[in-house]
Design a protein around this motif. Structure first.
Motif, short mmCIF file in Angstrom:
data_model
loop_
_atom_site.label_atom_id
_atom_site.label_comp_id
_atom_site.label_asym_id
_atom_site.label_seq_id
_atom_site.Cartn_x
_atom_site.Cartn_y
_atom_site.Cartn_z
N PRO A 539 -32.45 -11.75 19.76
CA PRO A 539 -32.32 -11.66 18.31
C PRO A 539 -31.29 -12.66 17.78
O PRO A 539 -30.35 -13.02 18.48
CB PRO A 539 -31.86 -10.22 18.09
CG PRO A 539 -31.07 -9.92 19.33
CD PRO A 539 -31.74 -10.66 20.46
N ALA A 540 -31.46 -13.04 16.54
CA ALA A 540 -30.61 -14.07 15.95
C ALA A 540 -29.15 -13.66 15.91
O ALA A 540 -28.25 -14.48 16.14
CB ALA A 540 -31.10 -14.40 14.54
N TRP A 555 -32.13 -18.67 10.46
CA TRP A 555 -32.93 -18.42 11.67
C TRP A 555 -34.40 -18.54 11.31
O TRP A 555 -34.86 -17.99 10.30
CB TRP A 555 -32.65 -17.03 12.22
CG TRP A 555 -33.35 -16.76 13.54
CD1 TRP A 555 -32.92 -17.11 14.77
CD2 TRP A 555 -34.59 -16.07 13.73
NE1 TRP A 555 -33.80 -16.69 15.74
CE2 TRP A 555 -34.85 -16.06 15.12
CE3 TRP A 555 -35.52 -15.48 12.87
CZ2 TRP A 555 -35.99 -15.47 15.68
CZ3 TRP A 555 -36.66 -14.89 13.42
CH2 TRP A 555 -36.88 -14.89 14.81
N ARG A 556 -35.13 -19.28 12.11
CA ARG A 556 -36.56 -19.44 11.89
C ARG A 556 -37.31 -19.23 13.20
O ARG A 556 -36.86 -19.67 14.26
CB ARG A 556 -36.88 -20.85 11.38
CG ARG A 556 -36.42 -21.12 9.97
CD ARG A 556 -37.34 -20.45 8.94
NE ARG A 556 -36.98 -20.82 7.59
CZ ARG A 556 -36.14 -20.17 6.82
NH1 ARG A 556 -35.55 -19.08 7.28
NH2 ARG A 556 -35.86 -20.58 5.60
N ASP A 709 -26.30 -3.89 24.39
CA ASP A 709 -27.33 -4.91 24.18
C ASP A 709 -26.81 -6.30 24.52
O ASP A 709 -27.48 -7.08 25.19
CB ASP A 709 -27.79 -4.90 22.71
CG ASP A 709 -28.82 -3.82 22.45
OD1 ASP A 709 -29.29 -3.20 23.42
OD2 ASP A 709 -29.14 -3.58 21.27
N TYR A 710 -25.60 -6.63 24.06
CA TYR A 710 -25.07 -7.98 24.24
C TYR A 710 -24.69 -8.27 25.69
O TYR A 710 -24.68 -9.43 26.11
CB TYR A 710 -23.84 -8.19 23.34
CG TYR A 710 -24.18 -8.47 21.89
CD1 TYR A 710 -25.45 -8.22 21.37
CD2 TYR A 710 -23.22 -9.00 21.03
CE1 TYR A 710 -25.73 -8.48 20.04
CE2 TYR A 710 -23.49 -9.27 19.69
CZ TYR A 710 -24.76 -8.99 19.20
OH TYR A 710 -25.05 -9.26 17.88
N MET A 717 -33.41 -9.86 29.13
CA MET A 717 -34.74 -10.16 28.59
C MET A 717 -34.92 -11.64 28.27
O MET A 717 -36.04 -12.16 28.30
CB MET A 717 -34.99 -9.31 27.34
CG MET A 717 -35.13 -7.82 27.66
SD MET A 717 -36.36 -7.48 28.95
CE MET A 717 -37.84 -8.07 28.14
N ILE A 718 -33.83 -12.34 27.99
CA ILE A 718 -33.93 -13.80 27.82
C ILE A 718 -34.45 -14.42 29.11
O ILE A 718 -35.33 -15.29 29.10
CB ILE A 718 -32.56 -14.39 27.44
CG1 ILE A 718 -32.20 -14.00 26.00
CG2 ILE A 718 -32.57 -15.92 27.57
CD1 ILE A 718 -30.77 -14.34 25.61
#
Length: 764
Positions: A539-540, A555-556, A709-710, A717-718
């Motif tokens: 996530p961004a 973020w795009r 999460d961090y 998951m990355i």
């Protein structure tokens, strides 16, 4: 072309007046703070009418030269240039001395013109910051001879400045009509290019998540180059994580320079290469008495520099060719040309490291810089490494046995502090054979850090007086101590300290950066525009928080050109790869691999969380299915063996390659078509549950409220998405990904998977 140019005295002399050998023998140098204090000390010793930091300026034709002379004594008519140093002045490189004399002569010319003096005494004041002793070197000079010297330096620089202005005009004019080099955009390319152009035009930071295979490299370079003249960018830095990324960038730039109209663009491109890879004589010291490419380097640099900018295309091979044609060092010629190239391609450390070359040049020259960061999902971990440091007890103990006698006391003091820290951490006798003992420290051990600082100062002072003692080991210990102590000065909530004992007499004190944002935020602020792009930037908020991105960062997500039917994605909920379930998971994993392979023979990659897990599954698979070709990544695999591993993935081939998630084959590997038709991922890629990661989780929870999460889920998951991304590389590719763990079915985990994947069949 005529115009008005401005240059500082230091920059003028640095360009025109260096001469003699390149000399990078270790010379202990004062810090910036010590230099400022030294200048203040010298001024305090002068009379009441002494003029310190005297501003001076002058004009030669269309060139304005400005600066501040360190001091002028009107009573003695003496102009001083103050330089601080450590140790023996005889050790100072000749090219440095030539630079110092040139500076004071230029200041002398400016002073005589401004104050209408017929002559002046020029004095170099060398202050030894250790002893406070001043060494004065003086010469009398007439205004006429100083003006002649000033004119010569200005003429040399002015010719170059006019050439550079002409180049800039031709470059910008050409880029204003730059066209996309292909007849059409690939799906997603135009969207990405438009976002990059907008970010560059508005001076913002862009996080762009775009799938592999759409041509991200050229889709980011093209719009930033197009915006370059309109936004008056001085330089573009294309930064990569690995060498293959540099090659892709250079290929894209070659295509853009060639253009569609066969008229080559006047664009200077430079590839920056690590010193150890660029060095022609790795067995020789970097000075004129040892290396032939260092001897007379500054005498031959002007011709080499001119030839290089005329060459314009300066990848590693081209730069080496120019350098060797002029008998100069390729590495240091590249460092010089970083000042004059339009696009620099190199590693991310050139902008983000604490001593980054490009960031330093941008700050010194007030550049407007566009920064492109490829594979940006890796920047968090890379930056953590840049701002972490270690002290190795064994290295200091080894030095203690062979160090000069004068260092025995500071080394002994450090050894005692090591023992005190070990005792306080209860690590003196702890640790199983072959297994290190580990402790997180509540705070930085200040007394040990102080002892390391004192040792660094002692080594520095000793080498200043006895340069012949500058052994490689002594220098390495010094650099290790200085690096650790510099980071210790900035120790805070973004870092922690740990101690690892590997056995009797060997412990490592680590200063680990956890949140690189505090160090990176100023780097993003220094860039006119930054674009970070990768296939995995979700996530961004994870990247915004940990990298310290500006508040207005955009973020795009570029829509994927791939469709769900191209990739079958299956989740095996009946398998658990948790550590406690590893043994029980081996048999079902082997069955999944065999069933998929037998149903559709071809080349697959199977990813595991560790070599131990990989080896256990591989052994059982070979036993149960000896007819299926199976090959494996190994621990510490040399580059030649890695290449051989990938070579096995030939078109039309068959077999299963076993690899570790997050390793050499989990990202940056391009196996299109039927060279790879599927991937098995037997792990969520979660970092290990240990004291360090739990401390990281606590720190990230306190700072951002998202510690779990961090620390665990997002980094894991990355890696999973990167590994799965090896399967579909082009619009015609088809394949399968099998995710083997029940946790992949959890909503929080599935939310981190690519949106174009179809997860309709959780159990194949």
């Amino acid at each position: 072309m005529s115009g008005v140019y401005r240059v500082a005295v230091r920059a003028l002399c640095d360009f025109t007046a260096r001469e003699g050998d390149l000399d990078h023998r270790f010379t202990p140098a004062p810090s910036a703070r010590e230099g400022i204090e030294g200048h203040t000390l010298v001024a305090s010793r002068r009379g009441a009418d002494y003029l310190a930091e005297m501003p001076l300026s002058g004009v030669f034709e269309s060139l304005t030269v400005t600066g501040r002379a360190d001091g002028f004594d009107p009573t003695r008519n003496r102009l001083e240039e103050v330089k601080t140093h450590r140790g023996s002045l005889e050790r100072m490189a000749d090219n440095q001395r030539a630079l110092h004399w040139a500076q004071v002569k230029v200041y002398g010319a400016l002073l005589c013109a401004e104050c209408h003096l017929e002559q002046v005494t020029l004095t170099l004041v060398y202050l030894d910051i250790t002893s406070g002793k001043e060494t004065l070197l003086s010469q009398d000079a007439s205004a006429a001879e100083l003006q002649a010297f000033f004119a010569t330096q200005c003429q040399r620089f002015l010719a170059w400045a006019e050439q550079e202005a002409n180049h800039r005009q031709r470059r910008d004019s050409s880029l204003q009509t730059l066209r996309f080099p292909h007849a059409t955009f690939r799906p997603g390319q135009r969207e990405l290019a438009e976002d990059v152009y907008k970010a560059t035009s508005t001076g913002r930071c862009l996080l762009a998540q775009a799938p592999t295979g759409i041509g991200k490299t050229i889709a980011t370079l093209f719009p930033m180059l197009s915006a370059m003249p309109r936004q008056q960018l001085d330089r573009i830095a294309f930064l990569t994580m690995k060498t293959p990324g540099r090659r892709l960038a250079l290929d894209a730039l070659a295509t853009l320079r060639a253009g569609r109209d066969d008229e080559r663009k006047p664009l200077r491109v430079l590839e920056l290469v690590a010193r150890e890879k660029a060095c022609e004589y790795p067995d020789r010291a970097c000075h004129g008495e040892s290396c032939p490419l260092a001897a007379g380097f500054y005498d031959r640099l002007p011709a080499a520099r001119q030839a290089a900018v005329e060459q314009a295309w300066l990848d590693r091979d081209a730069l080496r060719e120019v350098a060797l044609a002029h008998d100069v060092c390729p590495y240091y010629l590249g460092q010089e040309l970083a000042r004059w190239a339009d696009v620099i391609v190199g590693d991310v450390n050139h902008w983000f490291d604490s001593h980054a070359l490009l960031h330093g040049l941008a700050q010194a020259n007030d550049w407007r810089t566009g920064v492109l960061v490829d594979e940006a999902h890796n920047l968090v971990e890379r930056a953590r490494g840049m701002y972490s440091a270690e002290l190795d007890q064994q290295r200091f103990s080894r030095l203690r046995r062979a160090a000069p006698k004068v260092l025995s006391r500071p080394l002994g003091r450090l050894a005692r502090q090591w023992q005190a820290v070990m005792k306080e951490a209860a690590l003196e006798e702890e640790g199983e054979p072959g297994k290190p003992a580990y402790r997180l420290l509540a705070m930085l051990p200040d007394k040990l850090v102080t002892a390391a600082q004192q040792l660094g100062a002692a080594i520095t002072d000793h080498l200043g007086e006895h340069p012949e003692d500058a052994s490689l080991e002594l220098q390495e210990v010094l650099f290790e101590a200085l690096a650790f102590c510099r980071l210790a000065e900035h120790f805070g909530e973004h870092s922690l300290c740990d101690l690892t004992r590997f056995g009797r007499g060997r412990a490592v004190l680590g200063l680990r950066n956890l949140i690189p944002a505090d160090f990176l935020a100023p780097r993003f602020k220094a860039a006119h525009a930054s674009v970070l792009f990768s296939a995995t930037l979700t996530p961004a908020h994870y990247y915004r928080d940990l990298l310290g991105l500006p508040a207005n960062t955009v973020w795009r997500e570029v829509a994927s050109p791939f469709t769900a039917p191209q990739l079958e994605v299956h989740i095996r909920r009946d398998i658990s790869t948790r550590f406690r379930d590893r043994t029980a998971s081996i048999e079902p994993i082997v069955e999944v691999l065999a069933q998929q392979y037998q149903g559709r023979p071809g080349h697959y990659l199977a990813f595991f969380s560790s070599f131990a897990y990989l080896e256990a599954v591989l052994a059982r698979f070979r036993q149960a299915h000896p007819a299926v070709p199976a090959f494996s990544q190994t621990r510490g695999m040399p580059e030649a063996e890695r290449d051989a591993f990938l070579t096995r993935f030939e078109p039309g081939g068959k077999g299963i390659g076993f690899a570790v998630l997050g390793g050499a084959f989990a990202e940056g590997v391009d196996l299109p078509g039927d060279r790879l038709i599927g991937a098995f991922i037997a792990t969520l890629g979660l970092p290990p549950f240990n004291d360090f990661n739990e401390a990281l989780k606590t720190r990230l929870t306190a700072r951002f409220g998202q510690g779990d999460d961090y620390t665990y889920r997002i980094p894991g998951m990355i890696k999973v998405v990167q590994a799965a991304g090896r399967v579909i590389r082009g619009l015609e590719d088809e394949g399968v990904v099998v995710l083997m763990d029940d946790r992949f079915a959890q909503a929080s985990v599935r939310a981190l998977l690519p949106s174009w994947w179809s997860l309709e069949n959780p159990n194949p």
